[in-house]
Design a protein around this motif. Sequence first.
Motif, PDB file in Angstrom:
ATOM      1  N   SER A 170      52.290  32.845   7.669  1.00  0.00           N
ATOM      2  CA  SER A 170      52.942  34.124   7.954  1.00  0.00           C
ATOM      3  C   SER A 170      53.545  34.033   9.348  1.00  0.00           C
ATOM      4  O   SER A 170      52.977  33.414  10.258  1.00  0.00           O
ATOM      5  CB  SER A 170      51.939  35.276   7.875  1.00  0.00           C
ATOM      6  N   LEU A 171      54.721  34.617   9.505  1.00  0.00           N
ATOM      7  CA  LEU A 171      55.390  34.664  10.797  1.00  0.00           C
ATOM      8  C   LEU A 171      55.108  36.003  11.461  1.00  0.00           C
ATOM      9  O   LEU A 171      55.094  37.037  10.792  1.00  0.00           O
ATOM     10  CB  LEU A 171      56.890  34.455  10.616  1.00  0.00           C
ATOM     11  N   GLN A 172      54.877  35.976  12.763  1.00  0.00           N
ATOM     12  CA  GLN A 172      54.561  37.182  13.516  1.00  0.00           C
ATOM     13  C   GLN A 172      55.535  37.375  14.676  1.00  0.00           C
ATOM     14  O   GLN A 172      56.174  36.408  15.113  1.00  0.00           O
ATOM     15  CB  GLN A 172      53.123  37.101  14.048  1.00  0.00           C
ATOM     16  N   PRO A 173      55.670  38.599  15.159  1.00  0.00           N
ATOM     17  CA  PRO A 173      56.561  38.843  16.295  1.00  0.00           C
ATOM     18  C   PRO A 173      56.229  37.928  17.473  1.00  0.00           C
ATOM     19  O   PRO A 173      55.070  37.797  17.867  1.00  0.00           O
ATOM     20  CB  PRO A 173      56.297  40.313  16.645  1.00  0.00           C
ATOM     21  N   GLY A 174      57.254  37.291  18.008  1.00  0.00           N
ATOM     22  CA  GLY A 174      57.077  36.393  19.145  1.00  0.00           C
ATOM     23  C   GLY A 174      56.941  34.939  18.780  1.00  0.00           C
ATOM     24  O   GLY A 174      57.033  34.069  19.655  1.00  0.00           O
ATOM     25  N   ASP A 175      56.707  34.622  17.502  1.00  0.00           N
ATOM     26  CA  ASP A 175      56.702  33.220  17.091  1.00  0.00           C
ATOM     27  C   ASP A 175      58.085  32.617  17.354  1.00  0.00           C
ATOM     28  O   ASP A 175      59.110  33.291  17.225  1.00  0.00           O
ATOM     29  CB  ASP A 175      56.371  33.077  15.608  1.00  0.00           C
ATOM     30  N   ILE A 176      58.095  31.345  17.716  1.00  0.00           N
ATOM     31  CA  ILE A 176      59.348  30.640  17.990  1.00  0.00           C
ATOM     32  C   ILE A 176      59.511  29.506  16.989  1.00  0.00           C
ATOM     33  O   ILE A 176      58.568  28.762  16.720  1.00  0.00           O
ATOM     34  CB  ILE A 176      59.357  30.058  19.420  1.00  0.00           C
ATOM     35  N   ILE A 177      60.712  29.386  16.440  1.00  0.00           N
ATOM     36  CA  ILE A 177      61.075  28.225  15.636  1.00  0.00           C
ATOM     37  C   ILE A 177      62.151  27.464  16.411  1.00  0.00           C
ATOM     38  O   ILE A 177      63.236  27.995  16.662  1.00  0.00           O
ATOM     39  CB  ILE A 177      61.612  28.620  14.249  1.00  0.00           C
ATOM     40  N   SER A 178      61.836  26.237  16.809  1.00  0.00           N
ATOM     41  CA  SER A 178      62.795  25.386  17.511  1.00  0.00           C
ATOM     42  C   SER A 178      63.443  24.478  16.472  1.00  0.00           C
ATOM     43  O   SER A 178      62.753  23.727  15.775  1.00  0.00           O
ATOM     44  CB  SER A 178      62.084  24.570  18.595  1.00  0.00           C
ATOM     45  N   THR A 179      64.769  24.534  16.338  1.00  0.00           N
ATOM     46  CA  THR A 179      65.440  24.139  15.105  1.00  0.00           C
ATOM     47  C   THR A 179      65.971  22.706  15.068  1.00  0.00           C
ATOM     48  O   THR A 179      66.737  22.359  14.173  1.00  0.00           O
ATOM     49  CB  THR A 179      66.600  25.111  14.825  1.00  0.00           C
ATOM     50  N   GLY A 180      65.563  21.856  16.002  1.00  0.00           N
ATOM     51  CA  GLY A 180      66.011  20.475  15.981  1.00  0.00           C
ATOM     52  C   GLY A 180      67.088  20.197  17.013  1.00  0.00           C
ATOM     53  O   GLY A 180      67.672  21.113  17.593  1.00  0.00           O
ATOM     54  N   THR A 181      67.345  18.912  17.236  1.00  0.00           N
ATOM     55  CA  THR A 181      68.239  18.507  18.330  1.00  0.00           C
ATOM     56  C   THR A 181      69.383  17.640  17.817  1.00  0.00           C
ATOM     57  O   THR A 181      69.214  16.877  16.855  1.00  0.00           O
ATOM     58  CB  THR A 181      67.443  17.749  19.404  1.00  0.00           C
ATOM     59  N   PRO A 182      70.560  17.738  18.445  1.00  0.00           N
ATOM     60  CA  PRO A 182      71.665  16.839  18.101  1.00  0.00           C
ATOM     61  C   PRO A 182      71.438  15.454  18.709  1.00  0.00           C
ATOM     62  O   PRO A 182      70.492  15.252  19.475  1.00  0.00           O
ATOM     63  CB  PRO A 182      72.876  17.537  18.726  1.00  0.00           C
ATOM     64  N   PRO A 183      72.309  14.483  18.395  1.00  0.00           N
ATOM     65  CA  PRO A 183      72.117  13.127  18.915  1.00  0.00           C
ATOM     66  C   PRO A 183      72.305  13.067  20.428  1.00  0.00           C
ATOM     67  O   PRO A 183      72.868  13.975  21.036  1.00  0.00           O
ATOM     68  CB  PRO A 183      73.189  12.312  18.184  1.00  0.00           C
ATOM     69  N   GLY A 184      71.827  11.941  20.993  1.00  0.00           N
ATOM     70  CA  GLY A 184      71.968  11.720  22.421  1.00  0.00           C
ATOM     71  C   GLY A 184      70.654  11.712  23.171  1.00  0.00           C
ATOM     72  O   GLY A 184      70.643  11.712  24.401  1.00  0.00           O
ATOM     73  N   VAL A 185      69.533  11.705  22.441  1.00  0.00           N
ATOM     74  CA  VAL A 185      68.235  11.636  23.111  1.00  0.00           C
ATOM     75  C   VAL A 185      68.020  10.220  23.646  1.00  0.00           C
ATOM     76  O   VAL A 185      68.656   9.252  23.201  1.00  0.00           O
ATOM     77  CB  VAL A 185      67.086  12.042  22.167  1.00  0.00           C
ATOM     78  N   GLY A 186      67.102  10.090  24.600  1.00  0.00           N
ATOM     79  CA  GLY A 186      66.857   8.793  25.214  1.00  0.00           C
ATOM     80  C   GLY A 186      66.408   7.740  24.229  1.00  0.00           C
ATOM     81  O   GLY A 186      66.768   6.556  24.351  1.00  0.00           O
ATOM     82  N   LEU A 187      65.626   8.143  23.240  1.00  0.00           N
ATOM     83  CA  LEU A 187      65.137   7.225  22.213  1.00  0.00           C
ATOM     84  C   LEU A 187      66.264   6.527  21.481  1.00  0.00           C
ATOM     85  O   LEU A 187      66.152   5.354  21.110  1.00  0.00           O
ATOM     86  CB  LEU A 187      64.275   8.006  21.205  1.00  0.00           C
ATOM     87  N   GLY A 188      67.377   7.215  21.284  1.00  0.00           N
ATOM     88  CA  GLY A 188      68.464   6.688  20.473  1.00  0.00           C
ATOM     89  C   GLY A 188      69.473   5.858  21.233  1.00  0.00           C
ATOM     90  O   GLY A 188      70.379   5.278  20.627  1.00  0.00           O
TER      91      GLY A 188
END
Length: 284
Positions: A236-254
């Motif tokens: 269940s989702l509650q007020p104040g929960d955060i969904i972080s939706t992913g990142t585009p390319p360009g991270v250090g790993l890549g």
Amino acid sequence: MKLLRYGPPGQEKPGLLDDSGQVRDLSAVVPDIAGDVLTREGIERLKGLDIAGLPVVDGTPQQDLRLGPCVAGVGKFICIGLNYADHAEESGMPVPPEPVIFGKWTSAIVGPNDDVLIPPGSEKTDWEVELGVVIGTGGAYIDVADAMNHVAGFCVINDVSEREYQLERSGTWDKGKGCDTFGPTGPWLVTPDEVGDFNDLGIWLEVDGRRYQNGSTATMVYKVPHLVAYCSRFMSLQPGDIISTGTPPGVGLGLKPPKYLEGGEVMRLGIDRLGVQEQKVRSR
């Protein structure tokens, strides 16, 4: 509206950013930017305020006025992995047939300009700019068509990640995601009416002035309504929960060769209409 929290760590007060860029104090109106304040009814009450009549807070936000995380009392910090096809490719992983869900500990949350601390012994601390979705009205088994009625607003997230902990230490990704300071959040929570088309926002990140990530939310594999509905199947989702939706390319790993944070760098990142973060990286 742009809702925010200002003041020293642990003593933040609720506020909003007015059209002139000044912070207005909401302390006499709401206890914090949290809980029922984030529901549709709570946001509508704030929209009805006479902003010009609210006290002006001294200082310039993100300069001589510290901003804390734009949401208080976060119960769940939910992250979505590999949600940009080109980021999945640079990570050497396939685009997932369903959203990848993992958790980021809420103790990682800090303000948008607070220092990011590299854990002792870490050699692979990395950056990830992401669109954050803040839940307003809670629910479970939410329909995609109704999902945006459960969203209070959007914000910038830096999903700082330790890649060795995440990928080489056995078990789940969570080990490399939730270290203290690995979740800068803010500068403000922007309500959907002010964001407009959240499916087409420029999203970028720089390290020491060099731009490594430069993408658009238009290339997300799974869009915001789908993610809200999908996550609500498993919790269940509650007020104040955060969904972080992913990142585009360009991270250090890549990068070839990979590049990681060593301490002393400055990360600067932002998303169209949602503001900019800037963090100094320090070794513990």
